[in-house]
Design an enzyme around this catalytic site. Sequence first.
Site, PDB file in Angstrom:
ATOM      1  N   CYS A  61       0.836  -1.213   0.000  1.00  0.00           N
ATOM      2  CA  CYS A  61       0.000   0.000   0.000  1.00  0.00           C
ATOM      3  C   CYS A  61       0.870   1.261   0.000  1.00  0.00           C
ATOM      4  O   CYS A  61       1.667   1.487   0.919  1.00  0.00           O
ATOM      5  CB  CYS A  61      -0.934  -0.025   1.209  1.00  0.00           C
ATOM      6  N   CYS A  64       0.335   3.529   3.007  1.00  0.00           N
ATOM      7  CA  CYS A  64       0.977   2.961   4.205  1.00  0.00           C
ATOM      8  C   CYS A  64       2.470   3.291   4.216  1.00  0.00           C
ATOM      9  O   CYS A  64       3.034   3.614   5.269  1.00  0.00           O
ATOM     10  CB  CYS A  64       0.777   1.444   4.254  1.00  0.00           C
ATOM     11  N   CYS A 391      -7.519  -0.684 -11.978  1.00  0.00           N
ATOM     12  CA  CYS A 391      -7.106  -1.543 -10.857  1.00  0.00           C
ATOM     13  C   CYS A 391      -6.082  -2.595 -11.317  1.00  0.00           C
ATOM     14  O   CYS A 391      -6.372  -3.424 -12.189  1.00  0.00           O
ATOM     15  CB  CYS A 391      -8.338  -2.216 -10.256  1.00  0.00           C
ATOM     16  N   CYS A 394      -7.171  -6.207 -10.739  1.00  0.00           N
ATOM     17  CA  CYS A 394      -8.182  -6.621 -11.722  1.00  0.00           C
ATOM     18  C   CYS A 394      -7.513  -7.044 -13.026  1.00  0.00           C
ATOM     19  O   CYS A 394      -7.924  -8.025 -13.663  1.00  0.00           O
ATOM     20  CB  CYS A 394      -9.163  -5.482 -11.986  1.00  0.00           C
TER      21      CYS A 394
END
Length: 493
Positions: A61, A64, A391, A394
């Site tokens: 992330c 993060c 994404c 995806c």
Amino acid sequence: MAIRSKAWISLLLALAVALSARAEESSSAEGEAVLTLDVDNFDDAVAKHPFMVIEFYAPWCGHCKNLAPEYEKAAQELSKHDPPIVLAKVDANEEKNRPLATKYEVQGFPTLKIFRNQGKNIQEYKGPREAEGIVEYLKKQVGPASKEIKSPEDAATLIDDKKIYIVGVFTEFSGTEFTNFMEVAEKLRSDYDFGHTLHANHLPRGDAAVERPLVRLLKPFDELVVDSKDFDVAALEKFIDTSSTPRVVTFDKNPDNHPHLLKYFQSSAAKAMLFLNFSTGPFESFKSAYYGAAEDFKDKEVKFLIGDIEASQGAFQDGDSKKFLKEQIEPDQIVSWLKDYFDGKLTPFRKSEPIPEANNEPVKVVVADNLDDMVFKSGKNVLIEFYAPWCGHCKKLAPILEEAATTLQSDEDVLIAKMDATANDVPSQFDVQGYPTLYFVGPSGKLTSYDGGRTAEDIVDFIKKNKETAGQTVTEKVAEKVEAAKEDVKDEL
């Protein structure tokens, strides 16, 4: 002599282990102030600390990664606080820690939560994401939930004219009303600042000659002062929630409006939205008419938003996620259009891509306008993916779904499909919180969230095991046959 040697060896080993542990603890303290938790030590850590902030993160992330150095810097500073304020982190992406993420309702990364009273009270962290702001915010969070206001000088120090402040005005700091007020202050302290006083004349706004006890909410918008005398806990929470949101929330780039926008979109109430260009001439007439409509419908369960875009349009979303849209609306049409909604005269709007003329690929394309026919009325077992074109996960899943669909292409009872959830309205029965999200829908209409493996083999196996045949899954059919066999054995005996 031999026994004594063993005793000395044992003692030396114990001492070595203790020194090693102490060295490791010291090294950890010097190297990293943020505690690293996992499913094995999580409960013990929460039980040990009366106040603790825990970050649930994922190593991949980006947000993060940006937070990590600020969080560590704040942890170093807060470790010097009296008492020390503990910051910790959990890799919620690690397989064994995922039950923790589920238990504490982690919807995205990073998610920070405040654990109070050994985890008996858990709240979302809603403060800044840079070190200095984290330190300042958390120092306030460990003090009393409500601060006593003993003088006008105290009020001037504590109450910011640009923020919401909630004050309980009492005859004494005891009794049911005071207890309930403090309970609500403790519960909502991460969202609001609270104070309590014996004298309303210490406060900067509102009538000083009041009948105590009461709760006074000071805010920088609409009516600047709102009072309530209902000290029931649920009623007090509702009063604060209702009064602390502007009658009309503004959607623009002003960061002061962001907390109100968050509450607006999290609310389950019906939502009215007016979008127009704030810099053009008609803005003031639109604003006046819209604020007037908000006043006219203030007794309805509806929240209002005005947003800055190029073209004017009205939008309405009710509690069932149905949307109603009126493009190129005029100021004098706003009230009558809202009245038509409440009278049930409007037709819902649905955002949908065009239905594909050709849909011959193994993974079928579903849009909002044909989802009902292709998923719920097809009579097939449908695995549907809700995705976003941007994404990365995806994109990685796309060839895997293609392979699974090709494998099952000869099975007329199975369909694998995909929907661009950014270009189509997703029905409310599908809880799409992130991408990709997969659901399995049987011919009976039963929905199952797919959270299995991400290989073609995993997907095919899942479909075969959960596939409904004549209203039954394979598992149910096998179970039925086992029961029938038991009955046959009983009959023979």
